[in-house]
Design a protein around this motif. Structure first.
Motif, PDB file in Angstrom:
ATOM      1  N   ALA A 600      49.161  61.286  97.212  1.00 47.54           N
ATOM      2  CA  ALA A 600      49.207  59.827  97.379  1.00 47.54           C
ATOM      3  C   ALA A 600      50.650  59.354  97.456  1.00 47.54           C
ATOM      4  CB  ALA A 600      48.490  59.158  96.213  1.00 47.54           C
ATOM      5  N   ASN A 603      52.901  53.971  96.603  1.00 45.77           N
ATOM      6  CA  ASN A 603      52.123  52.739  96.471  1.00 45.77           C
ATOM      7  C   ASN A 603      50.640  53.002  96.227  1.00 45.77           C
ATOM      8  OD1 ASN A 603      51.127  53.632  98.877  1.00 45.77           O
ATOM      9  ND2 ASN A 603      51.997  51.970 100.114  1.00 45.77           N
ATOM     10  N   THR A 605      48.623  54.680  98.146  1.00 43.40           N
ATOM     11  CA  THR A 605      47.838  54.935  99.354  1.00 43.40           C
ATOM     12  C   THR A 605      47.699  56.436  99.570  1.00 43.40           C
ATOM     13  OG1 THR A 605      48.824  52.972 100.276  1.00 43.40           O
ATOM     14  CG2 THR A 605      47.660  54.430 101.824  1.00 43.40           C
ATOM     15  N   ASN A 608      46.260  60.112 105.437  1.00 42.59           N
ATOM     16  CA  ASN A 608      45.184  60.850 106.101  1.00 42.59           C
ATOM     17  C   ASN A 608      45.437  62.344 105.995  1.00 42.59           C
ATOM     18  OD1 ASN A 608      43.771  58.589 106.910  1.00 42.59           O
ATOM     19  ND2 ASN A 608      45.054  58.355 108.750  1.00 42.59           N
TER      20      ASN A 608
END
Lengths: 1301, 146
Positions: A600, A603, A605, A608
């Motif tokens: 990750a 932040n 996120t 992909n």
């Protein structure tokens, strides 16, 4: 009265103190004697009394302490008196004490007698009878008293005990008197109790509880049994009219009888426990027994033993009923009998299970046979199902999963071949359809171009006219009519074209489906072969663990290509377990194209997932698998770790997928070189091959795909080898420096070159602009790049390029292996000075004529060594010429010894010519005025010694530049030399001899002598090629003189077969065992390379006992075993047939000829063939292909010939050429087949040498292995990465093998 | 000073010798130069003799630079860009030499300087022999920059 003499010695010693001394006066002396006499008398009395008292004390037993204490005290008091000399007083005291002691003794004895007397009779009142039991007790008590008082004077203890016993005695008697009652009533009481419970007591007493011995109640039951037996015994043995006994027995009988219910409950509990125990035994086999009893035999109408199964089923049904009833009852014996019965029933169930299994297998066999499974495959599946049920089931599941695709059939060669034929039909149909479509298209285009467009244009022009003429109008109508007709035709063609396109699409789809079916069938077939005789079969060496077999079978479903490749690599894998694990891991990875989930972002996120392109994923997986097979478990572990960490999807910044493989491999080498260097203060460079950056770089190079999959396995290995060298802590014995320090010294000593060759090499290596070499501002930068270039060369694998530089390659390879720092120094000399300094001979300029893409320094050093070797060879040839002229020729084989050729010349002299002077002249002229030149294209016409006859050393007259290639020219040259000698005017040469000396040069004896040495046909046709010995001198020689250093290792033997030659070679290499890791050797005229005598296989051959001869003989026998054994099962023969045919197909020059061979693959073997039979069978299938190839090649030859301006060959010449090409084609095919058979039949291989052949990713060894077709040992080259073999020609083994160091 | 007859020979041991006046054999340059002082006036002969003693098998003295250049250029051109071939040295394997400095044997101070052709490789070397040591140094002639 006692005299002195009566006294003992001690007494005298005591008494002397009391004797008066004689003063010497007669009268007084007499008086003294009297006094003394009296003293002695008194003392004597005293002693007598004392003895008497002691005797009296001793008569009293010692434990009568109180009784004895008085006399003892008296004795002591008397003794004190005696010590004072008061013997008379003491005697009196002793006499009184003695009397007291005697009285005490009497008292003891009297008491004892009184007790005995009292216990003699127990008096009872008249008319009273004491029960016998009480009488017995009284008697026992009396006896005890009598025993205690048996002594005349009992001890204090006995006397006290006797008093107690007498008290008991009285107690017994009193109690007996108190308890006397009505004996009749007592007897009735006991009889009544027995009448009530006797039968029961007897039954319990006679019960046998052995069967219940294992129950918790057994001990209690057994106690009851004993109790009953005791009760009966007591009842039967009781005394008549014994009131007390009767009362007790009656009470006991009544109590025992009253507890009957408890006993029955206990027995019942024990019986249940017993039954439960048997049930527990039964439960273990009950399911099997019940299964056998309930089996549905209608499932096996064709079962192998239906009658037997039916009978057995009946037995088992009975067994179930009998056991269930018995266990539910209370019949302990019957329950016990189940101990024997249940195993019998269980055995019947086992028998039944075996028959069910056999019937099920038969059922499965029938099913697979119906599905056209091959017998060997079916049996392998059935065996697997039996021995490894999970794996077997996985196979069956796979068959079921493929059933729809394979039309319900199991894959076999017939199925695949049929589908291939169908595929070919479809392809032919597609070709026809394409042609038809093209025809329609062309027709329509032609119509539009040639008919419609001109008419339309014409009509368009006419229509623009305001006032068309009648003719024009007529023409317009005609055009419109024609255009309408043409439009109709065009429309029809469009329709046809569209329809054809549809047909094409349908056919293409059918082709795709067919290809898919064939692929699925081939994959399934590969799996069947793998479990039947491949690495997944029970006969594999070593066999895989069952769980791995299952997982590999699953892999065939997931990633069939990978699984097939793993099976292929297994034979040569360093660690089969690691290979299989890697295959399984990679199979999983392939499912997602090696997708990696990056962590990750800060932040939160989640990026992909990143994956490889599918085509890259497949190639990457295959490459990792190959590298695992070669490099082993550590590589596999590293690969998994790297992939888990996402290294594979992390681009290596130096790799550019748009560039070629060679450029990227060079970029990786540069990257490695730069990573290992660190620049310190003053620009001093140090090397660090243990930094995290270096480790990351290595991981990156091994596992990053970077947009291209071009592994550099051997280069990576070179990096690791250099890493090991630089980590070697051993100091150099001369300099005291470690290799790392030596390497750093070399790197820090570089200086920008002024030599243009060095500059060219560096520019090619790292793209250094020419101007930088002269730019003072660029000195540090260029020097750093020079270091990179040197390190880059160090990590470039040494492998022979496309030129015949084998001798130099082998020499450099060996040098780099044995002395990497010296090699580094050579690279540095090339970079600094553009030269190479050989050990022997003048410095050689760097070769700069290099193949593009190769590492410049590495390849230049190899070629420059080759050039130095060629120069040395030239010198050696001159030296050889010298020996030819001057030295006698020893006998060799059938050739007799000969005198030196010069002797013939000397014999011709009749004048005054000085022979020694003439010799010097001739020698010098002969050696110094000839030059030698190697021509690899010429044929030396050598035929019998086994060595290659390709390539000769041409001789050239240096004074004229003319090539000497005939005997006449040779003689002419010699005559010219002789004339020149005489022209010097040397007085030692007599001109009258000149003609005779020249004539001697034509003497057949002279010429025969010149030809005899070195097995030359003639001096101008001397074989050459391969300068291994010279390379060894260039690199390692110390002597300034030129001499051949090659020593025979396995000299050629005329007529020897390859097994004999291989044996010689193996023994020759074994003899090098004590040397380094590599030893330069050569096969005369063919190749130079390095023997590797320390391989595992070579070491095994050297094992003693039994010794190398026996070991090689056993190794060679493997070939005969393989040759004579049919390749069983048949499917293995079929498999080998297809493997070989596919190999051959891959080498076919045109698709048409390939299809011709493929079609013949339909002729699969029908029985297990020996390798020779298989070879013959394949030869038969190849006949038409060989003919086609030969015809094609002969036609091409004819065209080349005509194109070269030569006349067309005659039919006979064409036939000859065709035969020659046909032979070549067969030889190519046989070599390919021989190698495949060795691989597939698992023939043992012995690695003997490093071939020099390879590239950045792979390398080849030479191995010796038995050829299954001929049974002979043969030479092969083998890829270290894939294990694939290539059979070498027999000329290799039959050549002279020499050690070139 | 006239030179005595000098014969470049090889004796039965394979050693290079220079026989002076058909009588005396010399196998090292320093001794030869000491014995035949006339050689200091005949650089070409001195070069031939000293080259013979040092590298008789491998090198020949270039006495006609123009002829060598011409031959070199012709052969170099004829070779084209043929790849390196083991055992068959080619001139262009070593790059194109800058032959502009080629000259006939000469004494430069106390040093004999000459050019020699590598008999096998075909390329030119510059040889220097200080007369006080007699030790010869052969260096390949540099190539022309691209």
């Amino acid at each position: 009265m006692t005299t002195w003499k009566d006294l003992s010695k001690e007494q005298r010693a005591f008494l002397i103190n009391y004797i008066k001394r004689d003063p010497g006066i007669v009268l007084l002396g007499r008086a003294a004697r009297d006094v003394n006499k009296r003293i002695i008398d008194n003392f004597g009395d005293y002693e007598a009394e004392r003895a008497a008292l002691n005797a009296a004390i001793d008569a009293i037993p010692a434990d009568h302490v109180t009784t004895r204490q008085g006399p003892v005290d008296d004795l002591r008091a008397a003794e004190l008196r005696a010590e004072d000399g008061k013997f008379e007083e003491a005697s009196a005291m002793l006499r009184a004490a003695t009397q007291n002691a005697a009285a005490a003794l009497t008292r003891i004895q009297t008491e004892a007698q009184q007790i005995l007397q009292n216990a003699g009779v127990f008096t009872v009142p008249a008319g009273t009878t004491i029960a016998q039991s009480d009488l017995d007790k009284l008697a026992a008590a009396r006896l005890k008293i009598q025993n205690l008082l048996a002594a005349a004077t009992p001890s204090q203890a006995d006397l006290v005990a006797a008093r107690d016993a007498y008290a008991d005695y009285l107690e017994i008697g009193v109690e007996a008197l108190r308890a006397q009652g009505d004996t009749t009533a007592a007897d009735a009481l006991v009889q009544q109790a027995w009448a009530t419970h006797g039968t029961y007591v007897r039954a319990i007493g006679g019960a046998d509880y052995t069967d219940l011995a294992a129950t918790p109640q057994y001990a209690q039951l057994q106690a009851l049994c004993t109790q009953a037996q005791d009760l009966e015994g007591e009842y039967l043995g009781r005394a008549p009219q014994d009131w007390e006994e009767a009362r007790n027995i009656a009470a006991a009988l009544n109590a025992f009888g009253a507890a009957r219910a408890d006993h029955d409950a206990l027995l019942n509990t024990a019986t249940r426990a017993h039954a439960d125990a048997q049930r527990a035994v039964y439960n273990a086999s009950a399911p099997a027994i019940r299964t056998g009893a309930n089996v549905d035999l209608t499932r096996y109408p064709n079962g192998p033993d239906l009658a037997g199964m039916t009978a057995l089923k009946g037995h088992l049904q009975n067994d179930v009923a009998h056991i269930d009833v018995t266990l539910g009852g209370n019949d302990v014996a019957a329950i016990t009998a189940l101990t024997a019965y249940i195993p019998l029933a269980s055995q019947r169930a086992i028998d039944m299970a075996a028959r069910i299994k056999a019937a099920e297998l038969q059922l499965l066999r029938d099913q697979m046979t119906n599905e056209h499974g091959r017998p060997a495959h079916i049996e392998a599946i059935l065996t697997l199902k039996e021995t490894n049920p999970d794996a077997g089931q996985t196979i069956l599941d796979g068959i079921a999963a493929n059933a729809a695709k394979l039309n319900g059939e199991m894959a076999n060669s017939q199925f695949i071949n049929d589908r291939w034929v169908e595929l070919k039909h479809l392809e032919n149909r597609l070709a026809t359809e394409n042609r038809d479509a093209e025809t329609i298209y062309n027709r329509a285009i032609n119509r539009r171009t040639n008919e419609i467009t001109p008419r339309a244009d014409e009509l368009k022009v006419l229509k623009k006219k305001f006032f068309p003429s009648k003719t024009q109008k007529t023409r317009m109508r005609q055009l419109e009519t024609e255009l309408e007709q043409l439009a109709l035709l065009d429309q029809a063609d469009v329709g046809r074209f569209d329809a054809k396109k549809q047909e094409i699409v349908v056919t293409q789809q059918q082709i795709a489906v067919k290809e898919d079916v064939i692929k699925a069938a081939e994959d399934q077939r590969a799996l069947f072969d793998a479990i039947t005789f491949g690495p997944l079969s029970p006969n594999a060496t070593p066999p895989l663990p069952p769980v791995k077999v299952k997982e590999m079978i699953e892999l065939f479903a997931k990633a069939p290509d990978l699984a097939t490749r793993a099976c292929k690599l297994a034979k040569n894998a360093q660690d089969v377990g690691a290979l299989v694990d890697a295959a399984l891991f990679l199979g999983d990875q392939l499912q997602s194209d090696f997708a990696f989930q990056p962590p990750a972002l800060p932040n939160g996120t989640l990026p992909n997932p990143v994956a490889l392109k599918p085509e890259h994923a497949k190639v990457f997986a295959a490459s990792l698998l190959e590298r695992t097979a070669y490099l082993g478990p550590q590589f596999a572990t590293d690969a998994q770790a790297a992939i888990t960490a996402g290294v594979h999807v992390t681009p290596n910044p130096v790799v550019d997928p748009a560039k070629g493989d060679k450029e990227n491999i060079a970029a990786r080498a540069t990257q490695a070189a730069e990573t290992m260097m660190q620049t310190g203060p003053g620009g001093v460079v140090t090397l660090d091959v243990n930094s995290p950056a270096f480790a990351d770089m290595l991981t990156m190079q091994k596992f990053s795909v970077s947009g291209t999959v071009a592994p550099s396995t051997m280069q990576t290995k070179e990096i690791e080898k250099l890493q090991a060298v630089l980590n070697d802590p051993t100091p150099d014995p001369t300099t005291g420096q470690t290799k790392k320090q030596q390497a750093e010294a070399i790197l820090n000593a570089v200086a920008v070159p002024t030599d243009t060759r060095a500059q060219e090499l560096l520019s090619k290596s790292l793209g250094i602009p020419a101007a930088d070499f002269t730019d003072p501002a660029k000195v540090a930068e260029v020097e750093q790049k020079m270091r990179v270039a040197i390190l880059k060369a160090m990590i470039t694998p040494v492998a022979q390029g496309k030129v015949g530089s084998c001798f130099a390659t082998a020499g450099l390879l060996q040098l780099k292996e044995e002395d990497p720092i010296r090699t580094m120094g050579m690279f540095a000399e090339l970079a600094n000075d553009g030269t190479f300094t050989p050990n022997v001979g003048a410095v050689v300029p760097a070769v700069v004529n290099l193949p593009p893409g190769d590492d410049p320094l590495s390849r230049s050093l190899e070629y420059t060594i080759g050039s130095a070797s060629a120069r040395l060879e030239e010198s050696k040839e001159k030296q050889a010429a010298f020996y030819t002229l001057m030295a006698p020729i020893p006998a060799k084989g059938r050739d007799p010894a000969r005198p030196a050729p010069f002797d013939t010349v000397a014999a011709a002299i009749t004048g005054t010519t000085d022979i020694a002077a003439l010799q010097d002249y001739l020698l010098s002229a002969f050696c110094l005025n000839l030059t030698f030149e190697y021509d690899p294209t010429m044929d030396a016409d050598l035929a019998t010694d086994g060595s290659s006859d390709q390539g000769i050393m041409r001789i050239i007259d240096a004074t004229t530049g003319q090539v000497i290639d005939t005997e006449a020219k040779f003689v002419s040259f010699l005559e010219d030399m002789i004339d020149a000698c005489f022209a010097t005017g040397d007085p030692d040469l007599d001109v009258t001899d000149q003609a005779a000396i020249k004539a001697a040069c034509s003497d057949p004896a002279f010429l025969a002598g010149m030809n005899a040495r070195h097995e030359v046909v003639a001096p101008w046709k001397k074989s050459g090629g391969g300068y291994g010995a010279q390379t060894a001198v260039v690199l390692h020689g110390a002597a300034p003189t030129v001499s051949a250093t090659a020593t025979p290792m396995a000299p050629a033997v005329a007529g020897a077969n390859t097994t004999a030659r291989a044996t010689d070679v193996l023994k020759g290499i074994a003899n090098m065992g004590a040397g380094g890791n590599m030893t330069m050797i050569g096969t005369s005229g063919i190749h130079s390379f390095n023997a590797v005598p320390h391989t595992t296989e070579m070491q095994a051959l050297m094992a003693t006992p039994p010794g190398i001869d026996a070991n090689i003989a056993a190794f060679a026998r493997e070939g005969q075993t393989l040759k004579n054994a049919p390749i069983a099962p048949l499917e293995k023969t079929v498999h080998l047939f297809e493997v070989q045919m596919k190999r051959v197909i891959a080498t076919m020059p045109t698709p048409e000829i390939a299809d011709m061979v493929r079609l013949n693959m339909l002729n699969v073997p029908t029985y297990p063939m020996t390798p020779q039979q298989l070879n013959d069978h394949i030869e038969t299938q190849m006949a038409n292909a060989h003919d086609a190839i030969a015809q094609r090649d002969a036609e091409a030859w004819k065209e080349r010939r005509i194109a070269a301006g030569k006349p067309a060959p005659s039919p006979a010449r064409m036939a000859n050429e065709k035969t020659r090409y046909e032979t070549k084609s067969k030889q190519r095919q046989e070599r390919a087949m021989g190698a495949a058979l060795v691989e597939e039949l698992g023939a043992p291989t012995v690695v003997i040498a490093d071939s020099n052949w390879g590239d950045a990713n792979d390398h080849n060894n030479f191995v010796i292995a038995p050829d299954p077709v001929s049974g002979d040992l043969k030479l092969f080259s083998q890829s270290v990465l894939t294990g694939e073999l290539q059979m070498m020609g027999d000329d290799w083994l039959k050549a002279d093998w020499q050690k070139e160091e | 000073m006239d030179l005595p007859p000098l014969n470049m020979l090889m004796n039965k041991t394979g050693a290079m010798i220079v026989r002076v006046d058909f009588e005396t054999d010399y196998d090292n340059a320093l001794a030869l130069l000491g014995a035949v002082s006339a050689l200091r006036e005949h650089p070409a002969k001195a070069a031939e003799a000293i080259n013979h003693l040092n590298h008789g098998f491998d090198f020949s003295v270039i006495t006609d630079p123009d002829a060598f250049r011409e031959e070199y250029e012709a052969k170099y051109a004829a070779e084209g860009d043929t790849p390196y071939t083991a055992g068959r040295p080619q001139l262009h394997d070593f790059g194109k030499q800058d032959l502009s400095s080629l000259g006939v044997p000469a004494f430069e101070g106390n040093t004999l300087v000459f050019f020699a052709r590598d008999r096998t490789l075909g390329i030119a070397y510059r040889a220097e022999i200080p007369l006080d040591t007699g030790v010869a140094t052969y260096t390949p002639v540099a190539t022309l920059p691209d």
